[in-house]
Write an enzyme that holds these catalytic residues in place. Structure first.
Site, mmCIF file in Angstrom:
data_model
loop_
_atom_site.group_PDB
_atom_site.id
_atom_site.type_symbol
_atom_site.label_atom_id
_atom_site.label_comp_id
_atom_site.label_asym_id
_atom_site.label_seq_id
_atom_site.Cartn_x
_atom_site.Cartn_y
_atom_site.Cartn_z
ATOM 1 N N ASP A 84 0.671 -1.192 0.103
ATOM 2 C CA ASP A 84 -0.016 0.025 -0.077
ATOM 3 C C ASP A 84 1.040 1.208 -0.030
ATOM 4 O OD1 ASP A 84 -1.916 2.118 0.291
ATOM 5 O OD2 ASP A 84 -2.849 0.894 1.989
ATOM 6 N N ASP A 99 -3.730 2.539 -5.190
ATOM 7 C CA ASP A 99 -2.469 2.573 -4.433
ATOM 8 C C ASP A 99 -2.308 1.107 -3.629
ATOM 9 O OD1 ASP A 99 -4.770 2.957 -2.828
ATOM 10 O OD2 ASP A 99 -3.981 4.681 -1.878
ATOM 11 N N GLU A 100 -2.879 0.256 -4.093
ATOM 12 C CA GLU A 100 -2.839 -0.994 -3.261
ATOM 13 C C GLU A 100 -2.811 -2.196 -4.326
ATOM 14 O OE1 GLU A 100 -5.680 -1.793 0.262
ATOM 15 O OE2 GLU A 100 -6.744 -0.667 -0.887
#
Length: 382
Positions: free
Chosen positions: A9, A102-103
């Protein structure tokens, strides 16, 4: 073979992108979001200490942290850096799933034979930071749920390995809020009967939990006990959703064509939100009466907002329909999909718009797609 699943993350992604380009923003409370009536898209850890959170109205956030610097945000910058990070990770691992902008989930099962999974993950994280300047946290465990919770506990810039025998001791003292599928309503329901820690939840009889919260009870019980068989789904930006209409009678009615495209955009955007997708590319397709077929596409920041997607689709239609010749087909396609909840348009959305989407989606889920819609795309002849 024991599974080795990593969750990665990017820490406060939007904030980190801004600080990457402007070091003067380092160390100060920072809020990324829309105007006075907008909501918080992201905030720095310095702002979180004052109670600022994502999706909070900007006005409330500024009241909580009056010294914070508010930045509207740069859609294109965030999308481009997300693509760069995706490429860095994807070329280094056998299986990668992009869970949101964003993961990422990585399946490194079996790689211990060649190279330690934890060491391998450390090198990937270091490569991301070295090549992009963005901080990233990760956790390695036997499944996706434990790894995601682990990343949350490791932040900021944390690196954590949770071995099989450590899973229960790691999860037990944590709040049930840490479990990804536990929202506010479920938390309040369970809290009322004294269930606030994962340990207490894990000891609750599965059948009782199912009676309380329905079909998801079994899945929640398994997650509380550190059980998750869900696979890492290989990422591909070629995934898309689309719809098209072939006319019984060929037409040049531009107003009707635009109404149809607007309705298509609303339909597909609802599908995106329902299935937890975000799109990065809009494609409009037309076919003339002589069967000539033309398409026009446009890259957009990851979104699932129909007011944004409808606007882009109509702009593309105006560009692609250049001949005053009858059309026999129009179509709309969203591609470059990644999993994630509606987030990028927090820069533009107001609190009222976010509430409107939630209400419209609720009505559509309960009464069907045709229960409610925008007037610009609604077919009143149905």
């Amino acid at each position: 073979m024991n599974r080795a699943i990593v969750h990665m993350d990017l820490d406060t992604f939007f904030v980190s992108c801004e600080r990457r380009n402007n070091s003067q923003l380092d160390g100060i409370p920072l809020i990324i979001g829309g105007g006075d009536r907008g909501v918080v898209a992201s905030c720095s850890y310095e702002a979180r200490k004052f109670g600022v959170r994502s999706a909070m109205p900007i006005r409330m956030a500024v009241r909580l942290c009056p010294d914070a610097k508010v930045i509207r945000g740069d859609h294109e910058l965030y999308s481009n850096l997300s693509h760069t990070v995706t490429e860095i990770i994807q070329e280094r691992v056998p299986v990668m799933e992009k869970a949101s902008i964003d993961e990422f989930y990585l399946d490194l099962s079996g790689m211990d034979k060649f190279f330690g999974c934890y060491q391998w993950t450390q090198e990937i994280a270091s490569a991301v930071t070295k090549e992009t300047g963005l901080p990233i946290s990760f956790a390695l465990s036997a499944n996706k749920t434990v790894s995601k919770i682990g990343t949350g506990e490791a932040k900021p810039v944390g690196r954590l390995e949770i071995k099989d025998l450590e899973i229960k001791p790691f999860l037990n003292p944590l709040s049930i809020k840490k479990i990804p599928m536990v929202g506010d309503k479920t938390f309040q329901l369970l809290s009322r009967i004294g269930i606030r820690t994962i340990h207490t939840l894990s000891e609750m009889p599965m059948l009782v939990l199912q009676q309380m919260i329905g079909v998801n009870g079994k899945e929640l019980w398994k997650k509380a006990n550190g059980i998750d068989e869900n696979p890492v789904v290989p990422y591909s930006e070629r995934k898309s959703i689309s719809t098209e209409r072939t006319f019984t009678n060929d037409t040049t009615d531009v107003l009707e064509l635009k109404r149809l495209i607007s309705g298509m955009a609303e339909q597909l955007a609802y599908q995106l939100r329902k299935e937890k997708w975000l799109t990065s590319t809009v494609v409009v397709k037309i076919r003339y009466v002589n069967f000539d077929t033309e398409t026009k596409q446009c890259k957009v920041s990851y979104t699932s907002a129909d007011h944004t997607l409808s606007r882009v689709a109509l702009e593309l239609f105006n560009k692609v329909y250049t001949r005053r010749m009858r059309l026999r087909l129009v179509g709309l396609r969203f591609t470059g999909l990644v999993h994630g909840n509606h987030q990028m348009n927090l820069f533009e959305d107001t609190e009222e718009q976010m509430n409107l989407y939630q209400t419209m989606d609720y009505l559509k889920n309960r009464y069907g797609m045709g229960a409610v819609g925008r007037a610009s795309g609604f077919d009143f002849e149905k």
